[in-house]
Write an enzyme that holds these catalytic residues in place. Structure first.
Site, PDB file in Angstrom:
ATOM      1  CE  LYS A 194      39.856  39.898  41.019  1.00  0.00           C
ATOM      2  NZ  LYS A 194      41.049  39.614  40.189  1.00  0.00           N
ATOM      3  CG  HIS A 235      38.996  38.805  31.755  1.00  0.00           C
ATOM      4  ND1 HIS A 235      39.843  38.755  30.661  1.00  0.00           N
ATOM      5  CD2 HIS A 235      39.417  37.834  32.598  1.00  0.00           C
ATOM      6  CE1 HIS A 235      40.725  37.782  30.832  1.00  0.00           C
ATOM      7  NE2 HIS A 235      40.495  37.228  32.009  1.00  0.00           N
TER       8      HIS A 235
END
Length: 230
Positions: A131, A152
């Site tokens: 990430k 999300h």
């Protein structure tokens, strides 16, 4: 849907209509600053991590100064983030390791590498995972092809069946990127991340997703299952 790639493309097209692609870039930080920003953002709301980043830059105008600062001073500057006592030494250690490995305290040279090689170079340092490396490439002034996957984005992808229910955040980066055309530009991939993230924030909530106003409801096994249940 004949394949996950077909579904991914349909989802992208629909959400781009909802959220008005292309999405403007939210940051123009140089890559080393984006890395520190990403490290501060772990398990922390954007407003709090942004405030901590600004406080760190106000206290230490250069990353060289951060690298040589006392940990207590760094920790005090970033006190608003989650786990500042862990992030302060991690940031200082990573800055020192980058300077030692690259020969200077800069990540501008990543622009000369392929996205894959640039991410591999970053991920050699403990504390930098998929990430974070994707965020540095995609969000910074490098504007390289990468697909960050936040919580999300990950949640929406799981509910749609783009990734399996047991696929973690790290492996999801590889799977979701492979579903998208390799001809896509950095802007296309940035749009894909942003629209899935925004959909998770605005509609596909962790608790009580707003399926009744979701543009993807007919594509979503999770929503269809919920609607069938009494």
């Amino acid at each position: 849907m004949s394949s996950a790639a077909d579904l991914a493309m349909l989802v992208h097209a629909r959400l781009c209509t909802v959220y008005n692609c292309p999405i403007p870039y939210f940051s123009d930080l140089e890559p080393l600053s984006e890395l520190v920003s990403a490290l501060l953002s772990h398990r922390t709301r954007n407003a709090a991590s942004g405030k901590a980043f600004d406080a760190l830059r106000a206290r230490f105008p250069t990353w060289e100064e951060v690298m040589r600062a006392d940990l207590s001073e760094i920790e005090a500057a970033i006190a608003g983030v989650t786990w500042p006592e862990l992030k302060a030494p991690r940031i200082r250690t990573i800055l020192s390791a980058i300077e030692a490995r690259a020969g200077r305290l800069s990540l501008d040279f990543l622009a000369e590498l392929s996205p894959e090689d640039a991410r591999a170079w970053l991920e050699q340092f403990p504390g930098i995972g998929p990430k974070t490396s994707a965020a540095v490439l995609a969000f910074s002034s490098l504007r390289m092809r990468a697909l960050p996957v936040d919580s999300h984005h990950h949640r929406v992808a799981q509910r749609l069946g783009l990734i399996g229910p047991r696929i973690g955040l790290g492996p999801a980066h590889v799977i979701l990127l492979l579903q998208l055309p390799d001809t896509w530009t950095a802007q296309d991939l940035y749009d894909n991340h942003e629209i899935l993230m925004m959909h998770g924030q605005k509609v596909c909530h962790h608790r009580r997703p707003a399926c009744g106003r979701c543009a993807l409801v007919d594509l979503c096994p999770s929503a269809l299952k919920e609607m069938r249940e009494p």
